[in-house]
Scaffold this motif. Sequence first.
Motif, PDB file in Angstrom:
ATOM      1  N   TYR A 204      -1.420 -11.192 -19.238  1.00 56.75           N
ATOM      2  CA  TYR A 204      -1.230 -10.325 -20.452  1.00 56.75           C
ATOM      3  C   TYR A 204      -1.452 -11.118 -21.761  1.00 56.75           C
ATOM      4  O   TYR A 204      -0.893 -12.167 -21.777  1.00 56.75           O
ATOM      5  CB  TYR A 204       0.048  -9.777 -20.443  1.00 56.75           C
ATOM      6  CG  TYR A 204       0.496  -8.756 -19.673  1.00 56.75           C
ATOM      7  CD1 TYR A 204      -0.222  -7.648 -19.301  1.00 56.75           C
ATOM      8  CD2 TYR A 204       1.701  -8.732 -18.852  1.00 56.75           C
ATOM      9  CE1 TYR A 204       0.046  -6.663 -18.613  1.00 56.75           C
ATOM     10  CE2 TYR A 204       2.310  -7.771 -17.875  1.00 56.75           C
ATOM     11  CZ  TYR A 204       1.392  -6.594 -17.765  1.00 56.75           C
ATOM     12  OH  TYR A 204       1.752  -5.710 -16.741  1.00 56.75           O
TER      13      TYR A 204
ATOM     14  N   HIS B 160       1.046 -12.772 -30.101  1.00 59.11           N
ATOM     15  CA  HIS B 160       2.291 -13.089 -29.742  1.00 59.11           C
ATOM     16  C   HIS B 160       2.279 -14.025 -28.409  1.00 59.11           C
ATOM     17  O   HIS B 160       2.755 -15.124 -28.455  1.00 59.11           O
ATOM     18  CB  HIS B 160       3.140 -11.886 -29.109  1.00 59.11           C
ATOM     19  CG  HIS B 160       4.541 -11.965 -28.758  1.00 59.11           C
ATOM     20  ND1 HIS B 160       5.209 -11.037 -28.561  1.00 59.11           N
ATOM     21  CD2 HIS B 160       4.901 -13.161 -28.515  1.00 59.11           C
ATOM     22  CE1 HIS B 160       6.504 -11.628 -28.195  1.00 59.11           C
ATOM     23  NE2 HIS B 160       6.147 -12.833 -27.920  1.00 59.11           N
TER      24      HIS B 160
ATOM     25  N   TRP C 214       0.432 -14.427 -21.298  1.00 53.02           N
ATOM     26  CA  TRP C 214       1.382 -14.580 -20.255  1.00 53.02           C
ATOM     27  C   TRP C 214       0.714 -14.478 -18.995  1.00 53.02           C
ATOM     28  O   TRP C 214       0.621 -13.317 -18.559  1.00 53.02           O
ATOM     29  CB  TRP C 214       2.389 -13.638 -20.695  1.00 53.02           C
ATOM     30  CG  TRP C 214       3.043 -13.666 -22.037  1.00 53.02           C
ATOM     31  CD1 TRP C 214       2.878 -14.525 -23.020  1.00 53.02           C
ATOM     32  CD2 TRP C 214       3.883 -12.543 -22.799  1.00 53.02           C
ATOM     33  NE1 TRP C 214       3.574 -14.314 -24.071  1.00 53.02           N
ATOM     34  CE2 TRP C 214       4.032 -13.090 -23.982  1.00 53.02           C
ATOM     35  CE3 TRP C 214       4.157 -11.355 -22.098  1.00 53.02           C
ATOM     36  CZ2 TRP C 214       4.921 -12.089 -25.015  1.00 53.02           C
ATOM     37  CZ3 TRP C 214       4.883 -10.349 -23.005  1.00 53.02           C
ATOM     38  CH2 TRP C 214       5.249 -10.837 -24.325  1.00 53.02           C
ATOM     39  N   PRO C 215       1.081 -15.709 -18.135  1.00 53.74           N
ATOM     40  CA  PRO C 215       0.816 -15.257 -16.879  1.00 53.74           C
ATOM     41  C   PRO C 215       1.578 -14.252 -16.092  1.00 53.74           C
ATOM     42  O   PRO C 215       2.829 -14.095 -16.405  1.00 53.74           O
ATOM     43  CB  PRO C 215       1.142 -16.779 -15.906  1.00 53.74           C
ATOM     44  CG  PRO C 215       0.916 -17.475 -17.231  1.00 53.74           C
ATOM     45  CD  PRO C 215       1.285 -16.904 -18.456  1.00 53.74           C
ATOM     46  N   ASN C 216       1.029 -13.680 -15.415  1.00 49.95           N
ATOM     47  CA  ASN C 216       1.635 -12.430 -14.746  1.00 49.95           C
ATOM     48  C   ASN C 216       1.355 -12.054 -13.204  1.00 49.95           C
ATOM     49  O   ASN C 216       0.390 -12.250 -12.811  1.00 49.95           O
ATOM     50  CB  ASN C 216       1.840 -11.100 -15.585  1.00 49.95           C
ATOM     51  CG  ASN C 216       2.725 -10.266 -15.687  1.00 49.95           C
ATOM     52  OD1 ASN C 216       3.583 -10.590 -16.617  1.00 49.95           O
ATOM     53  ND2 ASN C 216       2.869  -9.217 -14.737  1.00 49.95           N
TER      54      ASN C 216
ATOM     55  N   TYR D 126       7.044 -12.151 -13.294  1.00 48.35           N
ATOM     56  CA  TYR D 126       6.122 -13.336 -13.928  1.00 48.35           C
ATOM     57  C   TYR D 126       6.796 -14.498 -13.869  1.00 48.35           C
ATOM     58  O   TYR D 126       8.186 -14.664 -14.132  1.00 48.35           O
ATOM     59  CB  TYR D 126       5.766 -12.862 -15.269  1.00 48.35           C
ATOM     60  CG  TYR D 126       7.083 -12.568 -16.510  1.00 48.35           C
ATOM     61  CD1 TYR D 126       7.661 -13.642 -16.998  1.00 48.35           C
ATOM     62  CD2 TYR D 126       7.412 -11.183 -16.352  1.00 48.35           C
ATOM     63  CE1 TYR D 126       8.613 -13.220 -17.806  1.00 48.35           C
ATOM     64  CE2 TYR D 126       8.533 -10.994 -17.223  1.00 48.35           C
ATOM     65  CZ  TYR D 126       9.125 -12.073 -17.815  1.00 48.35           C
ATOM     66  OH  TYR D 126      10.259 -11.684 -18.834  1.00 48.35           O
TER      67      TYR D 126
ATOM     68  N   LYS E  34       7.277 -21.373 -22.170  1.00 50.62           N
ATOM     69  CA  LYS E  34       7.816 -20.344 -21.608  1.00 50.62           C
ATOM     70  C   LYS E  34       6.609 -19.879 -20.694  1.00 50.62           C
ATOM     71  O   LYS E  34       6.867 -19.626 -19.639  1.00 50.62           O
ATOM     72  CB  LYS E  34       8.512 -19.316 -22.288  1.00 50.62           C
ATOM     73  CG  LYS E  34       8.830 -18.049 -21.443  1.00 50.62           C
ATOM     74  CD  LYS E  34       9.646 -17.132 -22.492  1.00 50.62           C
ATOM     75  CE  LYS E  34      10.004 -15.945 -21.549  1.00 50.62           C
ATOM     76  NZ  LYS E  34      10.806 -14.879 -22.471  1.00 50.62           N
ATOM     77  N   HIS E  35       5.499 -19.720 -21.263  1.00 49.18           N
ATOM     78  CA  HIS E  35       4.324 -19.172 -20.498  1.00 49.18           C
ATOM     79  C   HIS E  35       3.093 -20.123 -20.379  1.00 49.18           C
ATOM     80  O   HIS E  35       2.755 -20.115 -19.269  1.00 49.18           O
ATOM     81  CB  HIS E  35       4.055 -17.735 -21.275  1.00 49.18           C
ATOM     82  CG  HIS E  35       4.930 -16.729 -21.751  1.00 49.18           C
ATOM     83  ND1 HIS E  35       5.371 -15.936 -20.906  1.00 49.18           N
ATOM     84  CD2 HIS E  35       5.441 -16.607 -22.816  1.00 49.18           C
ATOM     85  CE1 HIS E  35       6.149 -15.000 -21.187  1.00 49.18           C
ATOM     86  NE2 HIS E  35       6.387 -15.549 -22.453  1.00 49.18           N
TER      87      HIS E  35
ATOM     88  N   TYR F 176      -0.810  -4.738 -25.375  1.00 49.77           N
ATOM     89  CA  TYR F 176      -1.243  -5.581 -24.318  1.00 49.77           C
ATOM     90  C   TYR F 176      -2.615  -5.512 -23.697  1.00 49.77           C
ATOM     91  O   TYR F 176      -2.858  -4.167 -23.507  1.00 49.77           O
ATOM     92  CB  TYR F 176      -0.257  -5.434 -23.144  1.00 49.77           C
ATOM     93  CG  TYR F 176       1.528  -5.725 -23.112  1.00 49.77           C
ATOM     94  CD1 TYR F 176       2.140  -5.176 -24.208  1.00 49.77           C
ATOM     95  CD2 TYR F 176       1.979  -6.604 -22.331  1.00 49.77           C
ATOM     96  CE1 TYR F 176       3.338  -5.918 -24.506  1.00 49.77           C
ATOM     97  CE2 TYR F 176       3.310  -6.963 -22.262  1.00 49.77           C
ATOM     98  CZ  TYR F 176       4.010  -6.383 -23.419  1.00 49.77           C
ATOM     99  OH  TYR F 176       5.185  -6.600 -23.506  1.00 49.77           O
TER     100      TYR F 176
ATOM    101  N   PRO G 111       3.536  -2.921 -18.130  1.00 47.83           N
ATOM    102  CA  PRO G 111       5.164  -3.216 -18.030  1.00 47.83           C
ATOM    103  C   PRO G 111       5.749  -1.779 -18.244  1.00 47.83           C
ATOM    104  O   PRO G 111       5.251  -0.687 -18.313  1.00 47.83           O
ATOM    105  CB  PRO G 111       5.226  -3.906 -19.405  1.00 47.83           C
ATOM    106  CG  PRO G 111       3.814  -4.354 -19.813  1.00 47.83           C
ATOM    107  CD  PRO G 111       2.821  -3.548 -18.974  1.00 47.83           C
TER     108      PRO G 111
HETATM  109  P1  5GP Z   1      11.171  -8.135 -24.382  1.00 51.03           P
HETATM  110  O1  5GP Z   1      12.146  -7.769 -23.438  1.00 51.03           O
HETATM  111  O2  5GP Z   1      11.244  -8.117 -25.744  1.00 51.03           O
HETATM  112  O3  5GP Z   1      10.040  -7.029 -24.160  1.00 51.03           O
HETATM  113  O4  5GP Z   1      10.489  -9.376 -23.776  1.00 51.03           O
HETATM  114  C1  5GP Z   1      10.886 -10.504 -24.084  1.00 51.03           C
HETATM  115  C2  5GP Z   1       9.967 -11.850 -23.780  1.00 51.03           C
HETATM  116  O5  5GP Z   1       9.965 -11.620 -22.375  1.00 51.03           O
HETATM  117  C3  5GP Z   1       8.473 -11.400 -24.137  1.00 51.03           C
HETATM  118  O6  5GP Z   1       8.412 -12.043 -25.342  1.00 51.03           O
HETATM  119  C4  5GP Z   1       7.984 -12.514 -23.202  1.00 51.03           C
HETATM  120  O7  5GP Z   1       8.183 -13.700 -23.300  1.00 51.03           O
HETATM  121  C5  5GP Z   1       8.681 -12.065 -21.951  1.00 51.03           C
HETATM  122  N1  5GP Z   1       8.172 -10.685 -21.140  1.00 51.03           N
HETATM  123  C6  5GP Z   1       8.415  -9.559 -21.517  1.00 51.03           C
HETATM  124  N2  5GP Z   1       7.719  -8.823 -20.708  1.00 51.03           N
HETATM  125  C7  5GP Z   1       6.840  -9.499 -20.093  1.00 51.03           C
HETATM  126  C8  5GP Z   1       5.996  -9.082 -19.315  1.00 51.03           C
HETATM  127  O8  5GP Z   1       5.590  -8.059 -18.573  1.00 51.03           O
HETATM  128  N3  5GP Z   1       5.306 -10.165 -18.569  1.00 51.03           N
HETATM  129  C9  5GP Z   1       5.265 -11.581 -18.861  1.00 51.03           C
HETATM  130  N4  5GP Z   1       4.810 -12.565 -18.331  1.00 51.03           N
HETATM  131  N5  5GP Z   1       6.503 -11.717 -19.773  1.00 51.03           N
HETATM  132  C10 5GP Z   1       7.041 -10.855 -20.319  1.00 51.03           C
END
Ligand code: 5GP
Length: 209
Positions: A12, A43, A46-48, A54, A100-101, A179, A196
């Motif tokens: 993503y 932002h 992000w590997p998914n 993920y 983190k990612h 995204y 998501p």
């Molecule tokens: P939130 O819960 O605020 O949507 O996400 C918090 C953090 O979790 C994000 O900034 C990101 O680091 C990670 N994150 C949330 N949703 C996803 C997702 O669908 N894929 C990935 N790879 N990271 C996510």
Amino acid sequence: VVCVAQDFDFFYFVQQWPGSYCDTKTSCCYPTSGKPAADFGIHGLWPNNNDGSYPSNCDSNNAFQQSQISDLRSSLQSNWATLACPSGNGIEFWSHEWEKHGTCSESILNQHEYFQTALNLKQRANILKALRNAGIVPSNGKAYSLSSIKGAIQQGLGYTPYIDCNVDSSGNTQLYQVYLCVDTSASAFIQCPVFPNGKCASQIVFPPF
Ligand code: 5GP
Ligand code: 5GP
Ligand code: 5GP
């Protein structure tokens, strides 16, 4: 055959609208380099996995090092601005995203490549322009349909985005993050294998910054 462990299915590429980060109850702090441009900012990359899960924090032995990105610093300040409080110079945000990612795709992109790739992707994905071409511009009074926003980005970039909404200090649901999906070599946008889970309203605000 050389086989490199690569335990994710796509990336993503997530951009945030600063107007929507800043007008919430928690508000924001401009970076020490000054107020960012009124444009989407990165932002993260992000590997998914295709099942929606993920990986995260994949290599504690590969900590972020400022020296690896010194040539990218001013471009990162412009395109990957930090808006969290207290005001920062970006290092904390970039370091968090890398650790983190980024460490979860280190077999494909080293630190410099990770940040350089994200900057390149942003250049190729001008969301603000795609929205503007469809008559969707930041506005205090107006709400836009979620489907018109998604359609404008699909029209402009060729791929349907996922839209992440948040809520401003008056309770209005608004466009917060966009995204897009990128293949595992981080070279091409792709149609997202999975979106998501999250809620927007069917009409959302796109606030000025
Ligand atoms: P939130 O819960 O605020 O949507 O996400 C918090 C953090 O979790 C994000 O900034 C990101 O680091 C990670 N994150 C949330 N949703 C996803 C997702 O669908 N894929 C990935 N790879 N990271 C996510
Ligand atoms: P994620 O949600 O990617 O796991 O984590 C984002 C982290 O970076 C949070 O700790 C957040 O406070 C920090 N951060 C710093 N600047 C920003 C920013 O401009 N936007 C977002 N979403 N998080 C930021
Ligand atoms: P549809 O598949 O009919 O486009 O959408 C089904 C549901 O998912 C609707 O409730 C719609 O609001 C929600 N939805 C569709 N696309 C998105 C999106 O990009 N972001 C969010 N948050 N919800 C979406």
